[in-house]
Motif scaffolding. Structure first.
Motif, mmCIF file in Angstrom:
data_model
loop_
_atom_site.group_PDB
_atom_site.id
_atom_site.type_symbol
_atom_site.label_atom_id
_atom_site.label_comp_id
_atom_site.label_asym_id
_atom_site.label_seq_id
_atom_site.Cartn_x
_atom_site.Cartn_y
_atom_site.Cartn_z
ATOM 1 N N CYS A 1 8.262 9.262 -4.238
ATOM 2 C CA CYS A 1 9.712 9.398 -4.396
ATOM 3 C C CYS A 1 10.457 8.296 -3.648
ATOM 4 N N HIS A 2 11.449 7.680 -4.313
ATOM 5 C CA HIS A 2 12.226 6.599 -3.716
ATOM 6 C C HIS A 2 13.416 7.094 -2.898
ATOM 7 N N ASN A 3 13.706 8.379 -2.952
ATOM 8 C CA ASN A 3 14.845 8.919 -2.206
ATOM 9 C C ASN A 3 14.355 9.742 -1.017
ATOM 10 N N SER A 4 13.513 9.135 -0.187
ATOM 11 C CA SER A 4 12.872 9.872 0.905
ATOM 12 C C SER A 4 13.875 10.478 1.879
ATOM 13 N N LYS B 1 7.467 1.354 -8.717
ATOM 14 C CA LYS B 1 7.727 0.171 -7.908
ATOM 15 C C LYS B 1 7.770 0.584 -6.450
ATOM 16 N N ASP B 2 6.962 -0.061 -5.642
ATOM 17 C CA ASP B 2 6.874 0.288 -4.220
ATOM 18 C C ASP B 2 8.110 -0.204 -3.474
ATOM 19 N N SER B 3 8.476 0.509 -2.427
ATOM 20 C CA SER B 3 9.603 0.100 -1.585
ATOM 21 C C SER B 3 9.499 0.829 -0.252
ATOM 22 N N PRO B 4 10.196 0.344 0.778
ATOM 23 C CA PRO B 4 10.161 1.008 2.079
ATOM 24 C C PRO B 4 10.770 2.412 2.056
ATOM 25 N N ARG C 1 5.758 7.847 0.769
ATOM 26 C CA ARG C 1 4.489 7.294 1.253
ATOM 27 C C ARG C 1 4.284 5.928 0.603
ATOM 28 N N PRO C 2 4.779 4.844 1.213
ATOM 29 C CA PRO C 2 4.642 3.516 0.611
ATOM 30 C C PRO C 2 3.179 3.116 0.461
ATOM 31 N N GLY C 3 2.949 2.181 -0.460
ATOM 32 C CA GLY C 3 1.612 1.636 -0.608
ATOM 33 C C GLY C 3 0.935 1.948 -1.915
ATOM 34 N N PHE C 4 1.582 2.721 -2.783
ATOM 35 C CA PHE C 4 1.023 2.980 -4.114
ATOM 36 C C PHE C 4 1.180 1.729 -4.977
ATOM 37 N N ASN C 5 0.509 1.756 -6.130
ATOM 38 C CA ASN C 5 0.545 0.617 -7.041
ATOM 39 C C ASN C 5 0.916 1.060 -8.449
#
Length: 231
Positions: free
Chosen positions: A34-37, A193-196, A200-204
């Motif tokens: 999820c990008h809205n951590s 798309k990965d982002s900070p 849990r960052p680091g997926f592809n």
């Protein structure tokens, strides 16, 4: 109600419309991609935008904006969503709801009362992998399936969508999803798309070729399958 984010103009969140997007905090899922951590893990620590300020902007931009998207987090967790949508509707805007489908009783009430005009529901994965991908070990799939069935009854326009993550999704998942959502009106595969900001960052992500392969699998039972987020 706490509004934790407000995008005054978007061409992406409401298909075919110039829209504004309202972000509500809290979520009952913990999807690791999820990008809205911030909205999911610490909604109480996020900035709060008064509803009155949002409504003032929407009123000022009447004639420019063509719709409003409400997203999260998971918007159906907040019972005050009915009040918010009422006020948006008073300004004459169509409303699109983004949801994980875990509260079909709220979804049905919103649709049956003509409070929303379009729904985008996230399909996290196949039924077999759903709990793992949603980060919710004891997930009950019955409400999810109820929301899917209700949307597929065709009361309003809708789309299903899956953010595709290399480490979490397989060809078998899409074979299963194709059977589950057979005949749905629109299904989108969204390239991860990965982002900070990811929980849990680091997926592809998968390649465009891989996504095309998944589309081919799905197209056997779903007439309209599309890819988003590929440059």
């Amino acid at each position: 109600m706490p509004i934790n984010g407000f995008n005054k103009t978007t061409l992406l969140d409401y298909p075919g419309k110039i829209a504004a997007t309202i972000f509500l905090g809290s979520c009952n899922f913990r999807c690791p991609f999820c990008h809205n951590s911030g909205l999911v893990l610490s909604p109480g620590e996020q900035p709060v935008i008064p509803m009155e300020d949002v409504l003032k902007v929407l009123k000022k931009r009447q004639g420019i904006l063509e719709g409003v998207c409400i997203t999260g987090g998971e918007p159906t967790l907040d019972k005050d969503i009915f009040c918010l949508i009422d006020k948006i509707k008073e300004l004459g805007y169509p409303v699109k709801l983004d949801t994980n489908g875990s509260h079909p009783w709220i979804l049905k009430k919103l649709i049956n009362n003509k409070m929303v005009d379009m729904v985008a529901m996230d399909i996290k994965s196949s039924k077999e992998s759903y709990a793992r991908v949603a980060g919710s070990k004891n997930l009950d799939l019955k409400p999810i399936c109820e929301s899917v069935d209700f949307l597929m009854s065709g009361k309003i326009p809708y789309e299903f969508r899956t953010t595709v993550v290399r480490e979490l999704h397989t060809r078998e998942d899409f074979r299963s999803i194709g059977k589950w959502l057979a005949g749905c009106s629109a299904y989108y595969l969204q390239a991860y798309k990965d982002s900070p900001e990811v929980i849990r960052p680091g997926f592809n992500s998968y390649s465009k070729r891989d996504l095309d392969d998944f589309c081919f699998i799905l197209s056997r039972t779903i007439p309209a399958v599309y890819i988003r987020g590929v440059d």
